[in-house]
Scaffold this motif. Structure first.
Motif, mmCIF file in Angstrom:
data_model
loop_
_atom_site.group_PDB
_atom_site.id
_atom_site.type_symbol
_atom_site.label_atom_id
_atom_site.label_comp_id
_atom_site.label_asym_id
_atom_site.label_seq_id
_atom_site.Cartn_x
_atom_site.Cartn_y
_atom_site.Cartn_z
ATOM 1 N N ARG A 80 0.820 -1.210 0.000
ATOM 2 C CA ARG A 80 0.000 0.000 0.000
ATOM 3 C C ARG A 80 0.854 1.260 0.000
ATOM 4 O O ARG A 80 0.560 2.233 -0.697
ATOM 5 C CB ARG A 80 -0.947 -0.013 1.206
ATOM 6 N N GLU A 81 1.930 1.246 0.767
ATOM 7 C CA GLU A 81 2.808 2.412 0.813
ATOM 8 C C GLU A 81 3.560 2.599 -0.508
ATOM 9 O O GLU A 81 3.759 3.730 -0.961
ATOM 10 C CB GLU A 81 3.784 2.265 1.973
ATOM 11 N N PHE A 82 3.969 1.494 -1.123
ATOM 12 C CA PHE A 82 4.623 1.568 -2.426
ATOM 13 C C PHE A 82 3.696 2.202 -3.462
ATOM 14 O O PHE A 82 4.089 3.124 -4.195
ATOM 15 C CB PHE A 82 5.046 0.167 -2.878
ATOM 16 N N LEU A 83 2.458 1.717 -3.530
ATOM 17 C CA LEU A 83 1.506 2.254 -4.499
ATOM 18 C C LEU A 83 1.150 3.704 -4.193
ATOM 19 O O LEU A 83 0.959 4.519 -5.108
ATOM 20 C CB LEU A 83 0.245 1.387 -4.519
ATOM 21 N N ALA A 84 1.050 4.037 -2.908
ATOM 22 C CA ALA A 84 0.722 5.412 -2.529
ATOM 23 C C ALA A 84 1.826 6.370 -2.982
ATOM 24 O O ALA A 84 1.545 7.453 -3.521
ATOM 25 C CB ALA A 84 0.523 5.502 -1.015
ATOM 26 N N GLU A 85 3.091 5.989 -2.771
ATOM 27 C CA GLU A 85 4.187 6.842 -3.205
ATOM 28 C C GLU A 85 4.253 6.929 -4.729
ATOM 29 O O GLU A 85 4.546 7.993 -5.287
ATOM 30 C CB GLU A 85 5.511 6.318 -2.646
ATOM 31 N N SER A 105 0.930 6.643 3.189
ATOM 32 C CA SER A 105 2.392 6.592 3.299
ATOM 33 C C SER A 105 2.996 7.875 3.848
ATOM 34 O O SER A 105 4.198 7.926 4.089
ATOM 35 C CB SER A 105 3.007 6.313 1.922
ATOM 36 N N GLY A 106 2.176 8.895 4.033
ATOM 37 C CA GLY A 106 2.710 10.195 4.404
ATOM 38 C C GLY A 106 3.014 11.055 3.191
ATOM 39 O O GLY A 106 3.324 12.226 3.329
ATOM 40 N N ALA A 107 2.914 10.458 1.997
ATOM 41 C CA ALA A 107 3.123 11.184 0.732
ATOM 42 C C ALA A 107 4.438 11.946 0.741
ATOM 43 O O ALA A 107 4.475 13.158 0.574
ATOM 44 C CB ALA A 107 1.941 12.134 0.462
ATOM 45 N N HIS A 108 5.539 11.211 0.877
ATOM 46 C CA HIS A 108 6.841 11.863 0.834
ATOM 47 C C HIS A 108 7.116 12.453 -0.544
ATOM 48 O O HIS A 108 7.528 13.601 -0.660
ATOM 49 C CB HIS A 108 7.939 10.865 1.182
ATOM 50 N N MET A 109 6.971 11.637 -1.586
ATOM 51 C CA MET A 109 7.203 12.056 -2.980
ATOM 52 C C MET A 109 8.610 12.612 -3.178
ATOM 53 O O MET A 109 8.886 13.301 -4.166
ATOM 54 C CB MET A 109 6.176 13.123 -3.415
#
Length: 336
Positions: A30-35, A84-88
């Motif tokens: 989920r975090e991978f896809l969110a980023e 994920s916190g949306a680091h980007m």
């Protein structure tokens, strides 16, 4: 036998159907896809605005680039902030891990998602503006010169900048980014109001671009610069995208260093000086009233009743207490 075979087939099919759901429910996935998606959103808006400035003449401007990257970040935070916190930004991810806010095992997952999202965004912009790029450049994909188009996708040093001045510029600008991000999200200080973090972070990017972006193009993010640069390498611009002033490695190395320094500066000079409120009870007497020892669970209810004292009250006498029968095991009840 036929029914058993049908049951086995249905069980096998249900496993085949449920397995993708199970995979998508894993935290790392989920975090991978969110980023990936949030970085894609940010980069499509950002690179699209640069394409307008380079190819469109009066249709684009440096201000529109800053606004598009800033509000692209805002949209990215809305897309993935709760997941994920949306680091980007690989520099932000590196700093989060280095300062102990996130496990190092998540670092490659986040960075891979960001790099892939940025690469796909570059491919999208290339497809959308392909005819405009060919028309503007006369069919020659160049990195430098009057009709250069590689700067749509990645940053390149202007003539007045040297390599090491550009390195220092990226360190300082990324440090400012991380310093302000730490303040915006610090609940112990004066954070952005609940629900406005995405907008405030977007405004921060606009301010950085408008005030500090001229020298090096404010890459401030390895995930913003390296994947699109690699895309231009395979899309026809060639090895010159890595050779031009040998700049390609600076947006990869300098931003993590700057972000880490910015995070350290905030922790040492700001966060550590914030006074912490002592945890005191609002009404200590009320708390003490509840501080009564309970009887052991092994005691029978009849025993507890017999341990109570008998009180007789008459209108002519003051209250007197008659002692109850003694118990083999004494029971103490504290009253405060």
């Amino acid at each position: 036998m036929a029914q058993e075979n049908k049951k086995k087939r249905s069980t096998h099919n249900s496993r085949m159907v449920s397995s993708p759901r199970t995979i998508l429910q894993k935290e790392m996935v989920r975090e991978f896809l969110a980023e990936l998606i949030s970085t894609y959103v940010m980069m499509v808006f950002g690179l699209g605005s640069v394409a307008h400035m380079v190819l469109g003449g009066s249709l684009g401007s440096y201000l529109s680039v800053n606004l598009s990257f800033g509000f692209g970040v805002t949209m990215g935070v809305h897309v993935a902030g709760k997941i994920s916190g949306a680091h980007m930004n690989a520099a932000v991810t590196f700093t989060s891990c280095a300062l102990g806010h996130m496990s190092w095992k998540k670092f490659p997952v986040y960075v891979l998602g960001q790099f892939l999202g940025s690469f796909l965004a570059a491919a999208t912009i290339y497809c959308l503006f392909y005819t405009a790029i060919i028309n503007y450049s006369g069919g020659h994909l160049t990195v430098t010169g009057p009709v250069a188009t590689a700067n749509i996708f990645a940053t390149y040093l202007p003539d007045h900048m040297t390599l090491w001045r550009g390195f220092l510029d990226e360190v300082i600008v990324t440090g400012m980014l991380q310093l302000c991000l730490s303040a915006i999200t610090d609940e112990e200080n004066n954070p952005a109001l609940q629900g406005t973090q995405a907008l405030v972070i977007g405004i921060l990017v606009v301010i950085i671009g408008s005030s500090l972006g001229m020298n090096s193009g404010y890459a401030i993010n390895p995930s913003r610069d390296l994947p699109p640069r690699f895309f231009t390498f395979i899309a026809g611009w060639g090895t010159q995208v890595f050779r031009a002033k040998n700049w390609w490695w600076v947006p990869v190395v300098a931003p993590p260093l700057g972000a880490y320094l910015g995070g350290i500066i905030y922790l040492v000079f700001v966060s550590s000086t914030i006074p912490r409120k002592p945890q005191t009870l609002e009404n200590p007497v009320e708390y003490e009233d509840h501080k009564i020892r309970t009887l052991p669970k092994t005691m029978a209810p009849q025993t507890m009743t017999s341990a109570l004292t008998h009180v007789s009250v008459s209108p002519h006498n003051r209250p007197s207490i008659q002692p109850g029968p003694p118990l083999s095991d004494s029971i103490y009840i504290e009253r405060f």
